[in-house]
Design a protein around this motif. Structure first.
Motif, short mmCIF file in Angstrom:
data_model
loop_
_atom_site.label_atom_id
_atom_site.label_comp_id
_atom_site.label_asym_id
_atom_site.label_seq_id
_atom_site.Cartn_x
_atom_site.Cartn_y
_atom_site.Cartn_z
N GLU A 19 -2.61 -6.65 -3.73
CA GLU A 19 -1.66 -7.43 -2.92
C GLU A 19 -0.74 -6.50 -2.13
O GLU A 19 -0.45 -5.41 -2.62
CB GLU A 19 -0.83 -8.35 -3.84
N PRO A 20 -0.30 -6.88 -0.96
CA PRO A 20 -0.45 -8.20 -0.34
C PRO A 20 -1.72 -8.33 0.51
O PRO A 20 -1.92 -9.35 1.14
CB PRO A 20 0.78 -8.27 0.58
N HIS A 21 -2.60 -7.32 0.45
CA HIS A 21 -3.75 -7.30 1.36
C HIS A 21 -4.80 -8.37 1.05
O HIS A 21 -5.72 -8.58 1.81
CB HIS A 21 -4.39 -5.91 1.35
N ASN A 22 -4.64 -8.98 -0.12
CA ASN A 22 -5.60 -9.98 -0.54
C ASN A 22 -5.38 -11.34 0.13
O ASN A 22 -6.31 -12.15 0.21
CB ASN A 22 -5.51 -10.15 -2.06
N TRP A 54 -9.64 -14.60 6.88
CA TRP A 54 -10.42 -13.45 7.29
C TRP A 54 -11.55 -13.26 6.29
O TRP A 54 -11.43 -13.62 5.11
CB TRP A 54 -9.57 -12.17 7.28
N SER A 55 -12.63 -12.64 6.74
CA SER A 55 -13.75 -12.32 5.84
C SER A 55 -13.34 -11.23 4.85
O SER A 55 -13.66 -11.29 3.67
CB SER A 55 -14.94 -11.83 6.66
N THR A 56 -12.66 -10.21 5.38
CA THR A 56 -12.28 -9.02 4.63
C THR A 56 -11.11 -8.39 5.37
O THR A 56 -10.74 -8.86 6.45
CB THR A 56 -13.42 -7.96 4.65
N GLN A 57 -10.56 -7.33 4.84
CA GLN A 57 -9.76 -6.45 5.68
C GLN A 57 -10.76 -5.69 6.56
O GLN A 57 -11.92 -5.51 6.17
CB GLN A 57 -8.95 -5.47 4.82
N ARG A 58 -10.34 -5.25 7.72
CA ARG A 58 -11.27 -4.52 8.59
C ARG A 58 -11.73 -3.26 7.89
O ARG A 58 -10.95 -2.54 7.29
CB ARG A 58 -10.54 -4.14 9.91
N ILE A 131 -5.07 -0.78 6.56
CA ILE A 131 -4.18 -0.82 5.40
C ILE A 131 -4.17 0.54 4.68
O ILE A 131 -3.60 0.68 3.59
CB ILE A 131 -4.57 -1.95 4.41
N GLY A 132 -4.80 1.54 5.30
CA GLY A 132 -4.74 2.89 4.77
C GLY A 132 -5.35 3.07 3.39
O GLY A 132 -4.90 3.89 2.59
#
Lengths: 149, 149
Positions: A19-22, A54-58, A131-132
């Motif tokens: 999180e929070p990328h999820n 979104w499908s995923t993070q890029r 998101i590094g």
């Protein structure tokens, strides 16, 4: 019945980013079909993407080829090159090692369905430039008593 | 544009079986997308099957996994287990070495579209039990002057 019976596969919800990328991929539902078919050379997932998700993070894959085939709905493909709209019957391929991060966004108001096909290199590394982070699969042996059947 | 631009791929018509076995697949048009995307781990073809046409002669692969994803239209999957109707969004997988020959028949009155995904083992053998043939790929080196670019 040879075709995939989705009632026999337990779908997974969302992704597994910290999180929070999820949050962005919360509206993704994935039916993994690879094992059901006994495939070993590439994997096949059926994915439903809810409006706004979104499908995923890029990301891009260091060792695995990937391809996306759209069944229904409208998806926006975002790469370093910009944006592109995908619809039913469209297909995109991503060559292993090509450092052009991609993902799909459902900006429409209805569910989109696509299939994701991917290579099976267990030593793959996924890189998420926005998101590094980068990720690899952690493998561990899980022991059980010998199955005599 | 990342998605497959079909106008940039030369489609092939039919299959390459010895006659008369070629007749049944005359209504097949194939757009090979693998090279366009630079994929090496699996191949992707877009296929249109005209009414009345078969995808192939019934076959199974010794070394290559295969998967079919239907985009539009109606196809009848024929295997040793019998027949099954496939429609948009359906997916079938065929594990390498499983001796259950399969093909698709378009018995409807409109074109069907599907994608075919396959492993890349160049030493694969395809077995066609109904016509008593098997096939492997013949590879030969084709020489040209060194390309200095």
């Amino acid at each position: 019945m040879k075709k995939a019976d989705l009632s026999k596969v337990t779908p997974s919800k969302g992704a597994s980013y910290p999180e929070p990328h999820n949050q962005a991929a919360k509206g993704r539902t994935t039916w993994p079909l690879t094992k059901m078919f006994g495939l070993a050379q590439f994997g096949v997932n059926r994915v439903e993407l809810a409006p706004g998700s979104w499908s995923t993070q890029r990301h891009w894959h260091r060792h695995n080829d990937e391809a996306v085939i759209v069944i229904s709905g409208e998806l926006v493909l975002v790469t370093d090159d910009g944006e592109e709209v995908l619809g039913p019957g469209d297909c995109v391929g991503f060559k292993a090692g090509e450092q052009n991060a991609h993902h799909l966004q459902n900006r429409s108001d209805r569910v989109a369905v696509y299939f994701d096909v991917g290579g099976r290199d267990p030593y793959d590394v996924s890189t998420f430039p926005d998101i590094g982070l980068e990720a690899r699969v952690r493998m561990e042996l899980q022991f059980r008593p010998i199955d005599k059947k």
